[in-house]
Design a protein around this motif. Structure first.
Motif, PDB file in Angstrom:
ATOM      1  N   LYS A  71       0.335  12.499  -9.101  1.00 52.10           N
ATOM      2  CA  LYS A  71      -0.666  13.560  -8.939  1.00 52.10           C
ATOM      3  C   LYS A  71      -0.009  14.920  -8.746  1.00 52.10           C
ATOM      4  N   SER A  72       1.084  14.935  -7.972  1.00 50.27           N
ATOM      5  CA  SER A  72       1.791  16.199  -7.743  1.00 50.27           C
ATOM      6  C   SER A  72       2.416  16.732  -9.022  1.00 50.27           C
ATOM      7  N   GLN A  73       2.964  15.824  -9.834  1.00 54.19           N
ATOM      8  CA  GLN A  73       3.631  16.218 -11.074  1.00 54.19           C
ATOM      9  C   GLN A  73       2.663  16.856 -12.067  1.00 54.19           C
TER      10      GLN A  73
ATOM     11  N   TYR B 112       2.776   1.699  -3.624  1.00 49.86           N
ATOM     12  CA  TYR B 112       2.072   2.224  -4.799  1.00 49.86           C
ATOM     13  C   TYR B 112       1.414   3.569  -4.514  1.00 49.86           C
ATOM     14  N   LYS B 113       1.001   3.812  -3.267  1.00 51.40           N
ATOM     15  CA  LYS B 113       0.402   5.107  -2.951  1.00 51.40           C
ATOM     16  C   LYS B 113       1.431   6.227  -3.062  1.00 51.40           C
ATOM     17  N   ASN B 114       2.665   5.940  -2.722  1.00 49.39           N
ATOM     18  CA  ASN B 114       3.717   6.943  -2.887  1.00 49.39           C
ATOM     19  C   ASN B 114       3.940   7.274  -4.358  1.00 49.39           C
TER      20      ASN B 114
ATOM     21  N   PHE C 191       1.658   7.060  -6.806  1.00 54.18           N
ATOM     22  CA  PHE C 191       0.536   7.826  -7.324  1.00 54.18           C
ATOM     23  C   PHE C 191       0.473   9.216  -6.706  1.00 54.18           C
ATOM     24  N   ARG C 192       0.992   9.359  -5.510  1.00 47.03           N
ATOM     25  CA  ARG C 192       1.081  10.697  -4.911  1.00 47.03           C
ATOM     26  C   ARG C 192       2.029  11.581  -5.721  1.00 47.03           C
ATOM     27  N   MET C 193       3.142  10.998  -6.152  1.00 50.93           N
ATOM     28  CA  MET C 193       4.103  11.753  -6.962  1.00 50.93           C
ATOM     29  C   MET C 193       3.531  12.069  -8.338  1.00 50.93           C
TER      30      MET C 193
ATOM     31  N   THR D 135      -0.610  18.006 -11.540  1.00 52.00           N
ATOM     32  CA  THR D 135      -1.765  18.692 -10.955  1.00 52.00           C
ATOM     33  C   THR D 135      -2.443  19.676 -11.912  1.00 52.00           C
TER      34      THR D 135
ATOM     35  N   ASP E 134       0.819  -1.211   0.000  1.00 52.93           N
ATOM     36  CA  ASP E 134       0.000   0.000   0.000  1.00 52.93           C
ATOM     37  C   ASP E 134       0.854   1.263   0.000  1.00 52.93           C
ATOM     38  N   SER E 135       1.856   1.306   0.862  1.00 51.84           N
ATOM     39  CA  SER E 135       2.696   2.502   0.910  1.00 51.84           C
ATOM     40  C   SER E 135       3.527   2.649  -0.358  1.00 51.84           C
TER      41      SER E 135
END
Length: 348
Positions: free
Chosen positions: A288-290, A280-282, A284-286, A292, A277-278
């Motif tokens: 989304k940030s890239q 793949y979530k990391n 997708f967090r990157m 936005t 979880d940590s």
């Protein structure tokens, strides 16, 4: 001599598939996706093939274990020998591409992936057009071409090869998967697509508009499933069960075979989510940030790459997401030029 170690004269009669690909002296087109986990290759006929991206350099006096097309034995002109694929596990201290620079290994990877065409006096002569991919083509195109273009002599599975690479096309990794998805109807006609390619050693993302143009991208040199495997390898639950330190490479193999460590019966499936979880979530967090500023216009997230099966179930029921079927080979299928693919299908 074993059934897997067939001498050249015993292979002189070409198969139906081989005869459709190339006659001696004719051109063969090959797509090559040399990944950190698998070397994938395809000649446009049948299904793509793969060789596990690890090797062992045999000492001069060491006899090889069994070899075949998925674990080929390659001998260079100077007598240096490398055994590729899963059979490399049967030696000590095998080398894994995931912890090396795969660009520097382009020539060796080509030799491992060139299956023979029709033989002439036990010799395979080929002229080849290559379509290859790399995460950062502008950075590595020159070095890849320097290694691959021109004349090559080597032996693969005891068959001598004389190969002339006439042309090398180098593309962005991940674009092949995008084209494959287009052919399958997975890409909307309008809006932006974010391709997320989850590999063994690396992961990358590309923002692609409806014209197929890359308008933004991010390539991570680390963070692929090898990082996930390394984290799991340090878990005492696995190490205590094994009685020794776990090899991340074997854990990566287990990602495709029930999350079990080789043939030991010990695995990590019951607590995989604690790490998955940590991981793949990391990623997708990157992503989304890239991207936005572009998110309102994104109509598809395309998840692909050899490690995407680990999280495929996370996106079930979300229409914005599409996970490539057979993601391991999506990129190499799209690397092969469509006009020659149509010709192969017609000939076949």
């Amino acid at each position: 001599m074993t059934a897997m170690q067939t001498r050249p004269q015993e292979q002189a009669k070409p198969s139906k598939k081989t005869s459709l690909i190339a006659e001696p002296g004719l051109m063969r087109t090959v797509a090559l996706d040399a990944g950190n986990y698998d070397l994938k290759y395809w000649d446009g006929i049948g299904n793509p093939s793969a060789v596990r991206s690890m090797r062992y350099q045999l000492p001069t006096g060491r006899d090889p274990v069994k070899f075949n097309d998925s674990s080929p034995l390659v001998e260079l002109a100077d007598g240096t020998r490398y055994h590729f694929g899963m059979q490399a596990y049967k030696y000590r201290r095998q080398q894994q591409t995931v912890v090396e620079n795969k660009v520097d290994l382009s020539k060796l990877h080509l030799y491992a992936c060139l299956e023979p065409g029709p033989l002439e006096d036990g010799l395979c002569r080929l002229s080849v057009n290559l379509h290859v991919s790399t995460p950062e083509p502008e950075r590595h195109r020159k070095l890849i071409k320097e290694q691959l273009l021109g004349y090559h002599e080597f032996t693969r599975n005891e068959i001598p090869f004389e190969v002339t690479v006439e042309r090398v096309e180098v593309e962005r990794e991940g674009l092949g998967a995008y084209r494959t998805a287009q052919r399958m109807g997975l890409i909307p006609d309008t809006g932006y697509t974010i391709v997320i390619d989850l590999g063994g050693g690396t992961w990358l993302s590309r923002l692609i508009d409806s014209d197929g143009e890359v308008i933004d991208e991010n390539v991570m040199d680390r963070g692929g499933s090898y990082d996930l495997a390394t984290s799991i390898s340090f878990d005492k639950r696995l190490a205590n069960a094994l009685g020794t330190t776990a090899d991340p490479g074997i854990i990566m193999d287990g990602f495709r075979s029930g999350h079990v460590y080789a043939d030991t019966g010990h695995g990590w499936e019951d607590w995989l989510d604690e790490y998955l979880d940590s991981w793949y979530k990391n990623i997708f967090r990157m992503v989304k940030s890239q991207y936005t500023p572009f998110m309102p216009r994104v109509t598809r997230f395309l998840v692909t790459g050899g490690s995407s099966h680990l999280i495929a179930d996370r996106f079930a029921g979300f229409p914005l997401f599409a996970v490539m079927p057979d993601p391991q080979f999506a990129n190499v299928r799209g690397l092969y030029p469509v006009e020659e693919l149509q010709l192969c299908m017609t000939t076949n």
